[in-house]
Scaffold this motif. Structure first.
Motif, PDB file in Angstrom:
ATOM      1  N   ALA A   1      -0.193  19.694   2.029  1.00  0.00           N
ATOM      2  CA  ALA A   1       0.243  18.282   2.035  1.00  0.00           C
ATOM      3  C   ALA A   1       1.268  18.176   2.804  1.00  0.00           C
ATOM      4  CB  ALA A   1       0.955  18.049   0.593  1.00  0.00           C
ATOM      5  N   SER A   2       1.280  16.830   3.476  1.00  0.00           N
ATOM      6  CA  SER A   2       2.120  16.588   4.382  1.00  0.00           C
ATOM      7  C   SER A   2       2.601  15.173   4.298  1.00  0.00           C
ATOM      8  CB  SER A   2       1.727  16.837   5.972  1.00  0.00           C
ATOM      9  OG  SER A   2       0.820  16.063   6.427  1.00  0.00           O
ATOM     10  N   THR A   3       3.688  14.705   5.237  1.00  0.00           N
ATOM     11  CA  THR A   3       4.135  13.555   5.306  1.00  0.00           C
ATOM     12  C   THR A   3       3.086  12.544   6.097  1.00  0.00           C
ATOM     13  OG1 THR A   3       5.616  14.157   7.155  1.00  0.00           O
ATOM     14  CG2 THR A   3       6.736  13.869   4.761  1.00  0.00           C
ATOM     15  N   LEU A   4       2.245  13.311   6.755  1.00  0.00           N
ATOM     16  CA  LEU A   4       1.192  12.484   7.357  1.00  0.00           C
ATOM     17  C   LEU A   4       0.141  11.754   6.771  1.00  0.00           C
ATOM     18  CD1 LEU A   4       0.542  14.946  10.611  1.00  0.00           C
ATOM     19  CD2 LEU A   4       1.615  12.530  10.525  1.00  0.00           C
ATOM     20  N   GLU A   5      -0.149  12.379   5.573  1.00  0.00           N
ATOM     21  CA  GLU A   5      -1.145  11.711   4.585  1.00  0.00           C
ATOM     22  C   GLU A   5      -0.939  10.279   4.321  1.00  0.00           C
ATOM     23  OE1 GLU A   5      -1.058  14.133   0.958  1.00  0.00           O
ATOM     24  OE2 GLU A   5      -1.712  15.823   2.016  1.00  0.00           O
ATOM     25  N   PRO A   6      -1.959   9.400   4.262  1.00  0.00           N
ATOM     26  CA  PRO A   6      -1.587   8.002   4.026  1.00  0.00           C
ATOM     27  C   PRO A   6      -0.968   7.511   2.939  1.00  0.00           C
ATOM     28  CG  PRO A   6      -3.915   8.257   4.890  1.00  0.00           C
ATOM     29  CD  PRO A   6      -3.308   9.675   4.604  1.00  0.00           C
ATOM     30  N   GLU A   7      -1.496   8.310   1.834  1.00  0.00           N
ATOM     31  CA  GLU A   7      -0.832   7.960   0.447  1.00  0.00           C
ATOM     32  C   GLU A   7       0.806   8.175   0.372  1.00  0.00           C
ATOM     33  OE1 GLU A   7      -3.235  10.785   0.048  1.00  0.00           O
ATOM     34  OE2 GLU A   7      -4.751   9.304   0.780  1.00  0.00           O
ATOM     35  N   VAL A   8       0.976   9.415   1.077  1.00  0.00           N
ATOM     36  CA  VAL A   8       2.136   9.911   1.024  1.00  0.00           C
ATOM     37  C   VAL A   8       3.318   8.760   1.863  1.00  0.00           C
ATOM     38  CG1 VAL A   8       4.151  11.358   1.802  1.00  0.00           C
ATOM     39  CG2 VAL A   8       1.967  12.100   0.914  1.00  0.00           C
ATOM     40  N   ARG A   9       2.739   8.379   3.158  1.00  0.00           N
ATOM     41  CA  ARG A   9       3.264   7.290   3.985  1.00  0.00           C
ATOM     42  C   ARG A   9       3.388   6.110   3.406  1.00  0.00           C
ATOM     43  NH1 ARG A   9       3.848   8.724   9.213  1.00  0.00           N
ATOM     44  NH2 ARG A   9       3.539   6.912  10.147  1.00  0.00           N
ATOM     45  N   ALA A  10       2.496   5.626   2.369  1.00  0.00           N
ATOM     46  CA  ALA A  10       2.656   4.411   1.788  1.00  0.00           C
ATOM     47  C   ALA A  10       3.917   4.610   0.713  1.00  0.00           C
ATOM     48  CB  ALA A  10       1.436   4.009   0.923  1.00  0.00           C
ATOM     49  N   GLN A  11       3.770   5.813  -0.003  1.00  0.00           N
ATOM     50  CA  GLN A  11       5.019   5.938  -0.894  1.00  0.00           C
ATOM     51  C   GLN A  11       6.479   5.959  -0.463  1.00  0.00           C
ATOM     52  OE1 GLN A  11       4.100   9.504  -2.952  1.00  0.00           O
ATOM     53  NE2 GLN A  11       2.970   8.281  -4.991  1.00  0.00           N
ATOM     54  N   LEU A  12       6.380   6.295   1.020  1.00  0.00           N
ATOM     55  CA  LEU A  12       7.663   6.627   1.744  1.00  0.00           C
ATOM     56  C   LEU A  12       8.326   5.234   2.353  1.00  0.00           C
ATOM     57  CD1 LEU A  12       7.380   9.963   3.368  1.00  0.00           C
ATOM     58  CD2 LEU A  12       8.690   9.520   1.451  1.00  0.00           C
ATOM     59  N   GLY A  13       7.291   4.228   2.402  1.00  0.00           N
ATOM     60  CA  GLY A  13       7.587   3.209   3.132  1.00  0.00           C
ATOM     61  C   GLY A  13       7.330   2.943   4.490  1.00  0.00           C
ATOM     62  N   GLY A  14       6.203   3.648   5.034  1.00  0.00           N
ATOM     63  CA  GLY A  14       6.133   3.242   6.501  1.00  0.00           C
ATOM     64  C   GLY A  14       6.430   4.306   7.489  1.00  0.00           C
ATOM     65  N   ALA A  15       6.589   4.000   8.857  1.00  0.00           N
ATOM     66  CA  ALA A  15       6.716   4.965   9.667  1.00  0.00           C
ATOM     67  C   ALA A  15       8.193   5.393   9.644  1.00  0.00           C
ATOM     68  CB  ALA A  15       6.438   4.224  11.062  1.00  0.00           C
ATOM     69  N   GLY A  16       8.523   6.611  10.177  1.00  0.00           N
ATOM     70  CA  GLY A  16      10.000   7.120  10.381  1.00  0.00           C
ATOM     71  C   GLY A  16      10.741   7.548   9.319  1.00  0.00           C
ATOM     72  N   LYS A  17       9.868   7.641   7.958  1.00  0.00           N
ATOM     73  CA  LYS A  17      10.531   7.964   6.764  1.00  0.00           C
ATOM     74  C   LYS A  17      10.126   9.568   6.378  1.00  0.00           C
ATOM     75  CE  LYS A  17      11.836   3.958   5.750  1.00  0.00           C
ATOM     76  NZ  LYS A  17      13.448   3.544   6.209  1.00  0.00           N
ATOM     77  N   GLY A  18       9.730  10.322   7.374  1.00  0.00           N
ATOM     78  CA  GLY A  18       8.898  11.784   6.911  1.00  0.00           C
ATOM     79  C   GLY A  18       9.789  12.587   6.953  1.00  0.00           C
ATOM     80  N   GLY A  19      11.077  12.244   7.565  1.00  0.00           N
ATOM     81  CA  GLY A  19      12.094  13.484   8.163  1.00  0.00           C
ATOM     82  C   GLY A  19      13.186  13.412   7.220  1.00  0.00           C
ATOM     83  N   ASN A  20      13.084  13.121   5.935  1.00  0.00           N
ATOM     84  CA  ASN A  20      14.170  13.211   5.199  1.00  0.00           C
ATOM     85  C   ASN A  20      13.962  14.139   3.874  1.00  0.00           C
ATOM     86  OD1 ASN A  20      12.690  11.495   3.341  1.00  0.00           O
ATOM     87  ND2 ASN A  20      13.797   9.689   4.246  1.00  0.00           N
ATOM     88  N   THR A  21      14.985  14.454   2.868  1.00  0.00           N
ATOM     89  CA  THR A  21      14.875  15.160   1.779  1.00  0.00           C
ATOM     90  C   THR A  21      13.994  14.550   0.883  1.00  0.00           C
ATOM     91  OG1 THR A  21      17.015  14.371   1.184  1.00  0.00           O
ATOM     92  CG2 THR A  21      17.064  16.585   2.198  1.00  0.00           C
ATOM     93  N   ALA A  22      14.075  13.066   0.719  1.00  0.00           N
ATOM     94  CA  ALA A  22      13.101  12.622  -0.435  1.00  0.00           C
ATOM     95  C   ALA A  22      11.765  12.701   0.044  1.00  0.00           C
ATOM     96  CB  ALA A  22      13.370  10.892  -0.283  1.00  0.00           C
ATOM     97  N   ALA A  23      11.440  12.654   1.284  1.00  0.00           N
ATOM     98  CA  ALA A  23      10.065  13.035   1.596  1.00  0.00           C
ATOM     99  C   ALA A  23       9.703  14.569   1.325  1.00  0.00           C
ATOM    100  CB  ALA A  23       9.788  12.753   3.160  1.00  0.00           C
ATOM    101  N   ALA A  24      10.671  15.309   1.778  1.00  0.00           N
ATOM    102  CA  ALA A  24      10.466  16.833   1.505  1.00  0.00           C
ATOM    103  C   ALA A  24      10.129  16.894  -0.113  1.00  0.00           C
ATOM    104  CB  ALA A  24      11.482  17.602   1.915  1.00  0.00           C
ATOM    105  N   ALA A  25      10.857  16.394  -1.148  1.00  0.00           N
ATOM    106  CA  ALA A  25      10.727  16.563  -2.465  1.00  0.00           C
ATOM    107  C   ALA A  25       9.494  16.133  -2.844  1.00  0.00           C
ATOM    108  CB  ALA A  25      11.789  15.863  -3.226  1.00  0.00           C
ATOM    109  N   LEU A  26       8.789  14.967  -2.341  1.00  0.00           N
ATOM    110  CA  LEU A  26       7.839  14.281  -2.639  1.00  0.00           C
ATOM    111  C   LEU A  26       6.525  15.258  -2.224  1.00  0.00           C
ATOM    112  CD1 LEU A  26       5.934  11.663  -3.513  1.00  0.00           C
ATOM    113  CD2 LEU A  26       6.033  11.045  -1.325  1.00  0.00           C
TER     114      LEU A  26
END
Length: 121
Positions: A52-77
């Protein structure tokens, strides 16, 4: 003089040697400034059983687009997703491999979310 990356890889090598001696399935975590990645690797280290990674399209959609993969909320997801994928693959117990990264911030958030989702380590 070792660089920061060489120091991290040296720490990671020691952990991986210990995990390999146990022959345990491991949850390997890697982080960059923009993304976080988690892989479940077989006991012999030959296969990736789940990832699993923040590069997956489903995850990116949940995080709200670009630039949101480097925070603790993304890590928890990602921790929650990797635990769900591991359970689907029939894996309940893993050894946590933080790849030489300090156990705080995003690495800690991923680990705690994976534990809450039912993965044991």
């Amino acid at each position: 003089m070792l660089t920061k990356k060489e120091q991290r890889l040296r720490r990671a090598r020691q952990t991986r040697i210990r995990i390999a001696q146990q022959g345990a399935v491991r949850l390997a975590v890697h982080r960059t400034n923009l993304h976080i990645y988690a892989n479940i690797i077989s006991g012999d280290g030959a296969r990736v059983l789940a990832s699993a990674s923040t590069l997956e399209p489903e995850v990116r959609a949940q995080l709200g687009g670009a630039g949101k993969g480097g925070n603790t909320a993304a890590a928890a997801l990602i921790g929650k997703r990797i635990a769900e994928k591991a359970k689907a693959a029939g894996i309940e117990k893993v050894a946590f491999d933080r790849s030489g990264f300090a156990y705080h911030g995003r690495v800690k958030a991923l680990a705690e979310a994976a534990r809450e989702a039912g993965l044991q380590f």
